[in-house]
Design an enzyme around this catalytic site. Structure first.
Site, short mmCIF file in Angstrom:
data_model
loop_
_atom_site.label_atom_id
_atom_site.label_comp_id
_atom_site.label_asym_id
_atom_site.label_seq_id
_atom_site.Cartn_x
_atom_site.Cartn_y
_atom_site.Cartn_z
N GLY A 14 -4.29 3.88 -0.79
CA GLY A 14 -2.75 3.82 -1.77
C GLY A 14 -3.72 4.74 -3.22
NE ARG A 24 -9.96 14.50 -19.84
CZ ARG A 24 -10.12 12.99 -20.62
NH1 ARG A 24 -11.00 12.26 -20.46
NH2 ARG A 24 -10.22 14.38 -22.05
NE ARG A 75 -2.70 3.59 3.20
CZ ARG A 75 -2.54 2.48 2.66
NH1 ARG A 75 -4.21 2.31 1.94
NH2 ARG A 75 -2.02 2.02 1.66
CG ASP A 106 -10.57 -3.33 1.83
OD1 ASP A 106 -9.55 -3.06 1.32
OD2 ASP A 106 -10.37 -4.44 1.87
CB THR A 130 -7.49 -0.33 -4.57
OG1 THR A 130 -6.17 -1.12 -3.60
CG2 THR A 130 -7.86 -0.98 -4.49
CG ASP A 132 -4.08 -4.52 -2.95
OD1 ASP A 132 -2.74 -3.82 -3.46
OD2 ASP A 132 -3.67 -3.63 -1.44
CG ASP A 134 -8.59 -5.02 -2.18
OD1 ASP A 134 -8.92 -5.07 -2.66
OD2 ASP A 134 -7.66 -5.36 -1.48
CG MET A 174 2.95 -3.26 -2.84
SD MET A 174 2.75 -1.48 -3.23
CE MET A 174 3.94 -0.53 -2.32
NE ARG A 176 -2.52 -3.94 3.86
CZ ARG A 176 -2.78 -2.30 3.98
NH1 ARG A 176 -1.85 -2.03 4.68
NH2 ARG A 176 -3.21 -2.16 3.29
CE LYS A 251 22.78 -12.32 -5.31
NZ LYS A 251 23.66 -11.91 -4.21
#
Ligand SMILES: Nc1ncnc2c1ncn2[C@@H]1O[C@H](COP(=O)(O)OP(=O)(O)OP(=O)(O)O)[C@@H](O)[C@H]1O
Ligand SMILES: O=P(O)(O)OC[C@H]1O[C@](O)(CO)[C@@H](O)[C@@H]1O
Ligand SMILES: [Mg+2]
Length: 328
Positions: A14, A24, A75, A106, A130, A132, A134, A174, A176, A251
């Site tokens: 991603g 750069r 990907r 990862d 990323t 994430d 992670d 987001m 996962r 909602k």
């Protein structure tokens, strides 16, 4: 490995805000040291498709503020196969590239490590890129700060309307496998509860705390659901809770890919520049199979293996505890 002469740089997985400042820095640091630098398009796909171009100092002009990645990303299923890796290796050799800087998460590092073990004559340095956050061995990954700020901005806006209507909102963010954005954005925006992939939330406890909030005269409540939560996405959780709690109008908002876009924050521009610069210096120093990261405001090298180990320490206990207490 012989003397370093040409570096390939790619972004994979991603996209994350901060990738462009990092590209750069890689390009200009390499050129400063009289090394060739080749941009690989669309991550590992570009290695296989031979989609690469020589970069100059001007190839990266005025990109510090761009979201996404000028090199594009992908990907790439083919890179998971031995055949795909072999094609990539041959293409790199044919271009005289003897080192790679891979900017990604990862999955990107898992691929880089496998590739580098198979073909150790291509040195590989990873940059954590990323949203994430992670990865081990770095306090922050590129894009995490910008994405968290984007989520907080959205949560503040949702709070306005939630409060005006006395509503309960379930907001999906987001991550996962990672609750880092959920936790930090939740604290920043005063969420009433956070549901994370790393820690199962009991629905009965969630319902009890929402009822207690209402009893405490809270006019609105926000529950953040990280997309990898065990109960499913925000719609699933909202459905389960709705059946047990009648006090609020419920909602759901899915923030989705808007979290990945946007101009990088100053933090991510500095981090990207710093890590890109460090990645080239690590290659010059003869390092390989390492990640450059930020630990306690210093750049540090970590083996790719270590970086890929569990990252749960990033959900610090005090943050988890504080989140619940400060939202009573
Ligand atoms: N086991 C593996 N072997 C070879 N290549 C891999 C492997 N795992 C992942 N990759 C490669 O790395 C790419 C990026 O991985 P992935 O899609 O998991 O994203 P990521 O780098 O974790 O980033 P993010 O999670 O931020 O999207 C994959 O598309 C694939 O090309
Ligand atoms: O854009 P895609 O391929 O749907 O990927 C979404 C995933 O990528 C990430 O945004 C990380 O880049 C995860 O948090 C999310 O699960
Ligand atoms: Mg990943």
């Amino acid at each position: 490995m012989g003397k370093l002469s040409k570096i390939g740089v790619l972004t994979s997985g991603g996209d994350a805000p901060g990738m462009n400042p990092c590209i750069r820095a890689v390009v200009r640091t390499a050129i400063y040291h009289k090394l060739g630098v080749v941009g690989v398009k669309q991550g590992y796909q570009g290695l296989i498709d031979n989609d690469m171009y020589e970069m100059t100092t001007r190839s990266v002009s005025n990109i510090l503020d761009f979201g996404g990645t000028i090199l594009k990303t992908a990907r790439c299923a083919d890179f998971r196969t031995d055949e795909g890796m072999e094609i990539a290796y041959r293409n790199l050799k044919a271009k005289g590239i003897d080192a790679l800087v891979v900017i990604g998460g990862d999955g990107t590092f898992t691929g880089a490590l496998r590739f580098s073990k198979k073909y150790p004559d291509i040195a590989v340095i990873g940059v954590p890129g990323t949203i994430d956050n992670d990865l081990g061995g770095t306090d922050y990954t590129l894009g995490f700060d910008t994405a968290t700020n984007t989520v907080v901005e959205a949560l503040d806006k949702i709070r306005d309307t939630a409060d005006a209507h006395d509503r309960l909102f379930f907001i999906e963010v987001m991550g996962r496998d990672s609750g880092c954005i959920a936790l930090r954005a939740g604290i920043s925006a005063g969420a009433e509860a956070i549901m994370l992939p790393e820690k199962e939330t009991a629905i009965t406890e969630l319902v009890e705390s929402l009822k207690a909030g209402e009893h405490n005269k809270k006019s609105s409540s926000i529950v953040i659901v990280a997309e990898g939560d065990k109960h499913g996405g925000a719609y699933d959780v909202a459905q389960i809770v709705k059946e047990q709690i009648k006090i609020y109008d419920v909602k759901v908002t899915i923030l989705g890919h808007l979290q990945r876009g946007g101009s990088p924050s100053a933090f991510d521009r500095i981090l990207g520049s710093r890590l890109g610069f460090a990645a080239v210096n690590a290659l010059i120093a003869g390092e390989t199979q390492k990640m450059v990261g930020l630990r306690g405001n210093s750049v540090a090298l970590t083996s790719l293996e270590e970086a890929l180990k569990v990252h749960e320490f990033k959900l610090e206990d005090d943050l988890m505890q504080m989140m619940e207490i400060l939202s009573i």
